[in-house]
Design an enzyme around this catalytic site. Structure first.
Site, PDB file in Angstrom:
ATOM      1  N   LYS A 124     -15.220  16.777  10.363  1.00 29.19           N
ATOM      2  CA  LYS A 124     -16.143  16.617  11.484  1.00 29.19           C
ATOM      3  C   LYS A 124     -16.512  18.003  12.020  1.00 29.19           C
ATOM      4  CE  LYS A 124     -14.870  11.935  12.349  1.00 29.19           C
ATOM      5  NZ  LYS A 124     -13.524  11.622  11.859  1.00 29.19           N
ATOM      6  N   TRP A 132     -20.807  14.941  10.102  1.00 28.54           N
ATOM      7  CA  TRP A 132     -19.774  14.697   9.091  1.00 28.54           C
ATOM      8  C   TRP A 132     -20.072  15.429   7.793  1.00 28.54           C
ATOM      9  CZ3 TRP A 132     -18.414   8.744   9.116  1.00 28.54           C
ATOM     10  CH2 TRP A 132     -17.889   8.423  10.376  1.00 28.54           C
ATOM     11  N   THR A 192       0.874  -1.178   0.000  1.00 29.67           N
ATOM     12  CA  THR A 192       0.000   0.000   0.000  1.00 29.67           C
ATOM     13  C   THR A 192       0.911   1.228   0.000  1.00 29.67           C
ATOM     14  OG1 THR A 192      -0.013   0.090   2.400  1.00 29.67           O
ATOM     15  CG2 THR A 192      -1.759  -1.187   1.376  1.00 29.67           C
ATOM     16  N   GLU A 238      -5.724  -3.782  -1.153  1.00 32.73           N
ATOM     17  CA  GLU A 238      -6.098  -4.939  -0.324  1.00 32.73           C
ATOM     18  C   GLU A 238      -7.198  -5.780  -0.959  1.00 32.73           C
ATOM     19  OE1 GLU A 238      -5.584  -1.875   0.643  1.00 32.73           O
ATOM     20  OE2 GLU A 238      -4.670  -1.745   2.625  1.00 32.73           O
TER      21      GLU A 238
HETATM   22  P1  ADP Z   1      -3.630   3.260  -1.097  1.00 33.12           P
HETATM   23  O1  ADP Z   1      -2.357   2.547  -1.054  1.00 33.12           O
HETATM   24  O2  ADP Z   1      -3.568   4.758  -1.135  1.00 33.12           O
HETATM   25  O3  ADP Z   1      -4.650   2.719  -0.163  1.00 33.12           O
HETATM   26  P2  ADP Z   1      -5.241   2.213  -3.131  1.00 33.12           P
HETATM   27  O4  ADP Z   1      -5.075   2.384  -4.584  1.00 33.12           O
HETATM   28  O5  ADP Z   1      -5.323   0.883  -2.581  1.00 33.12           O
HETATM   29  O6  ADP Z   1      -4.044   2.956  -2.561  1.00 33.12           O
HETATM   30  O7  ADP Z   1      -6.416   3.136  -2.643  1.00 33.12           O
HETATM   31  C1  ADP Z   1      -7.655   2.654  -2.268  1.00 33.12           C
HETATM   32  C2  ADP Z   1      -8.546   3.783  -1.880  1.00 33.12           C
HETATM   33  O8  ADP Z   1      -8.742   4.676  -2.961  1.00 33.12           O
HETATM   34  C3  ADP Z   1      -9.927   3.360  -1.486  1.00 33.12           C
HETATM   35  O9  ADP Z   1      -9.970   2.894  -0.170  1.00 33.12           O
HETATM   36  C4  ADP Z   1     -10.719   4.637  -1.691  1.00 33.12           C
HETATM   37  O10 ADP Z   1     -10.585   5.516  -0.603  1.00 33.12           O
HETATM   38  C5  ADP Z   1     -10.042   5.256  -2.868  1.00 33.12           C
HETATM   39  N1  ADP Z   1     -10.799   4.961  -4.083  1.00 33.12           N
HETATM   40  C6  ADP Z   1     -10.571   4.003  -4.996  1.00 33.12           C
HETATM   41  N2  ADP Z   1     -11.470   4.056  -5.992  1.00 33.12           N
HETATM   42  C7  ADP Z   1     -12.307   5.078  -5.706  1.00 33.12           C
HETATM   43  C8  ADP Z   1     -13.466   5.651  -6.337  1.00 33.12           C
HETATM   44  N3  ADP Z   1     -13.932   5.203  -7.490  1.00 33.12           N
HETATM   45  N4  ADP Z   1     -14.070   6.678  -5.716  1.00 33.12           N
HETATM   46  C9  ADP Z   1     -13.610   7.174  -4.545  1.00 33.12           C
HETATM   47  N5  ADP Z   1     -12.543   6.689  -3.915  1.00 33.12           N
HETATM   48  C10 ADP Z   1     -11.896   5.660  -4.477  1.00 33.12           C
END
Ligand code: ADP
Length: 550
Positions: free
Chosen positions: A447, A452, A194, A339
């Site tokens: 917040k 929220w 990640t 994940e």
């Molecule tokens: P990181 O390592 O930053 O977690 P990821 O690519 O795994 O990288 O990121 C996943 C996150 O990206 C998700 O948990 C969500 O918050 C955001 N995300 C992914 N796709 C979307 C989407 N279509 N709309 C909004 N948020 C998104």
């Protein structure tokens, strides 16, 4: 327990393990002449087909065996989207070793940390990343050798990299006579960290089984919908969550693959789209921003491109409308994370939606969508109690399924599941038809007085203003409300808009108490290694900002 469970009648079908090598064998045997085209780091265009790709992957597998690589060993890559990277995907995982794709946009210190944590044995890299390898080699004593993905004459004359080899030498010196080993489908196949915006990066260790199931599910018509009639250009990098699985799902379906290499600017992408008759692509919103700006400036239209998947962060509705209406490109908004291999949901319409007018359909397509079969999701309140699906009440989003993480590599962070569910860190609503919509990441939610405020909605309104290129909303300290929204805006080149005009533009589009308390115009937004806006950096930068309402 019932007697059924005690003595089941077993099915009598073959239990052939689902292995990644099977995908390239299949593509070779049934789609052998279908093309793989790459814009190379060398600057030219390389073309060959699935048959040749398979041959070279087997040569690389023989080379790796010759270097002493064993089952389970981690082999790292620092590479763009290209044919050699694809060969490594199959040679490494197909041999039973673990492909560890590293994001080259990370800081060299983080790259060294990840390579050491993963205990990488060899590292394959594109020429572009020679400076990174030179910077990390002394800090990665465990790496036995480095393979530069090029011909021998491109190797640097002087360097301090131990055991540096040329990829093409290995290919040339080895035979394509190689039988892919057969082993347990639950064996590890690849490893992706990640991005570690909070704390050290953690590894998601995928298995052959999880990868194949993800490839099947993501190919479905209401997912990526990839077929043998598609020319697929993955803009999403192979160094981050396996380019959303396209290096697996394209061969599974026999689709033509087009790799952009390091050239991700609007002009290079547009040329490749046209030249290779690309029909389908996938990428994060920031990539489309570059492409669309270039096309608007030069008054261009696509001739074959018809569908794209956008995810990684929320696709601004304004961008979706431009793609759909100005360019006739269908947009599939998708959501997932490292994940989750990564795909969890995609937004497409159901029969009953076909009667809606365009605005009604657009409202559904803007959501993050429906789960792919295999994934299950729910939203819960802070006490862990499940929340109903009314499309309005939001809660923490949890998921489970056979391609969703159970625990991080080396058990970092301990048990991450809550009652068998993985907490995504996203806040979302789910409507009565099962469409999920992300309101925010829980750490980005503002917040305000115990309530929220979702920042995605505010940003979407801001970028729908014709003068706004990009926007980010963050919470800053407020003595009465704890936090209030501050909107940071990057204007389009040559465009003008005042703070007052922009705030007025929000009128009637969001609840009054959601209105940002202030707007600051800035030159650019800080982007992380995966092309997402780094809100923690912005929060740090504006932590002492005094709101006019404070
Ligand atoms: P990181 O390592 O930053 O977690 P990821 O690519 O795994 O990288 O990121 C996943 C996150 O990206 C998700 O948990 C969500 O918050 C955001 N995300 C992914 N796709 C979307 C989407 N279509 N709309 C909004 N948020 C998104």
């Amino acid at each position: 327990m019932s007697s059924y469970a005690m003595s089941p009648l077993m099915g009598q079908m073959m239990s052939k393990p689902m292995l990644i090598s099977g995908l390239i064998e299949h593509a070779d045997r049934y789609f052998g002449n279908n093309e793989i085209v790459s814009r190379r780091v060398e600057g030219d265009i390389h073309r060959y087909n699935y048959r040749e790709c398979h041959q070279r992957a087997k040569k690389l597998a023989n080379a790796l065996a010759g270097l002493g690589v064993k089952m389970g060993d981690r082999i790292a890559t620092l590479a763009w989207n290209g044919y050699r990277h694809l060969e490594a995907y199959y040679a490494v995982s197909g041999s039973g070793a673990v492909l560890h794709t590293i994001n080259p946009r990370l800081h060299p210190e983080q790259i060294a940390y990840i390579a050491n944590h993963a205990e990488d044995q060899y590292l394959l890299f594109d020429m572009t990343f020679l400076p990174i390898v030179q910077a990390i080699a002394a800090h990665c004593p465990g790496i036995k050798g480095y393979i530069m993905m090029c011909d021998r004459d491109k190797l640097p004359a002087e360097h301090k990299i131990p055991n540096l080899m040329a990829y093409e030498d290995l290919i040339e010196a080895n035979s394509a006579d190689f039988n892919w080993p057969v082993f347990d489908e639950n064996s590890a196949s690849s490893l992706c960290y990640t991005s570690g915006t909070t704390g050290n990066p953690k590894g998601a260790l995928y298995s052959h089984r999880s990868t194949i199931l993800h490839s099947y599910a993501s190919s479905l018509p209401d997912g990526l919908n990839v077929s043998a009639r598609d020319s697929v250009l993955p803009v999403v990098p192979m160094f981050h969550v396996n380019a959303w699985g396209l290096p697996y799902s394209a061969p599974l379906n026999g689709a033509k693959l087009v790799f952009p290499g390091p050239h991700l600017d609007g002009k290079s992408l547009f040329e490749l789209f046209e030249q290779e008759k690309v029909t389908f692509s996938a990428g994060v919103p920031t990539v489309w921003l570059g492409l669309l700006t270039y096309m608007a400036q030069n008054n261009l239209k696509f001739s074959t491109f018809k569908r794209t998947v956008i995810g990684g962060s929320a696709c601004p509705p304004a961008m979706m409308k431009t793609l759909r209406h100005t360019y006739g490109v269908e947009v599939v908004h998708a959501w997932g994370m490292t994940e989750m291999s990564p795909l969890g949901t995609a937004a497409t319409l159901m029969t009953k939606h076909l009667e809606l007018d365009d605005a009604g359909q657009q409202a559904i397509l803007e959501k993050q969508g429906h789960v792919l079969y295999g994934v299950d999701m729910k939203i819960v309140d802070d006490a862990g109690k499940e929340i109903g699906w009314d499309g309005k009440t939001y809660g923490n989003l949890l998921v489970k399924g056979p391609w969703i993480i159970q625990s991080y590599f080396k058990n970092e962070g301990g048990d991450v599941l809550e009652d068998g569910w993985f907490p995504t860190g996203d806040v979302a609503t789910i409507d009565a038809d099962g469409y999920m919509q992300i309101t925010d990441r829980s750490k980005d939610v503002i917040k305000s007085g115990g309530e929220w405020i979702g920042t995605i909605d505010l940003e979407n309104v801001a970028v729908s203003h014709p003068a706004v290129l990009q926007a980010a909303c963050i919470g800053v300290f407020h003595p009465k409300w704890d936090e209030r929204p501050l909107l940071l805006v990057v204007k389009k080149a040559g465009a003008e808009v005042s703070k007052e005009e922009l705030l007025q533009f929000f009128d009637g589009k969001v609840a009054k108490w959601w209105l940002p308390d202030d707007v600051v115009f800035i030159e650019g937004l800080p982007l992380g290694a995966t092309g997402k806006i780094l809100k923690n950096k912005l929060r740090e930068q504006f932590k002492d900002y005094k709101l006019p309402t404070a």
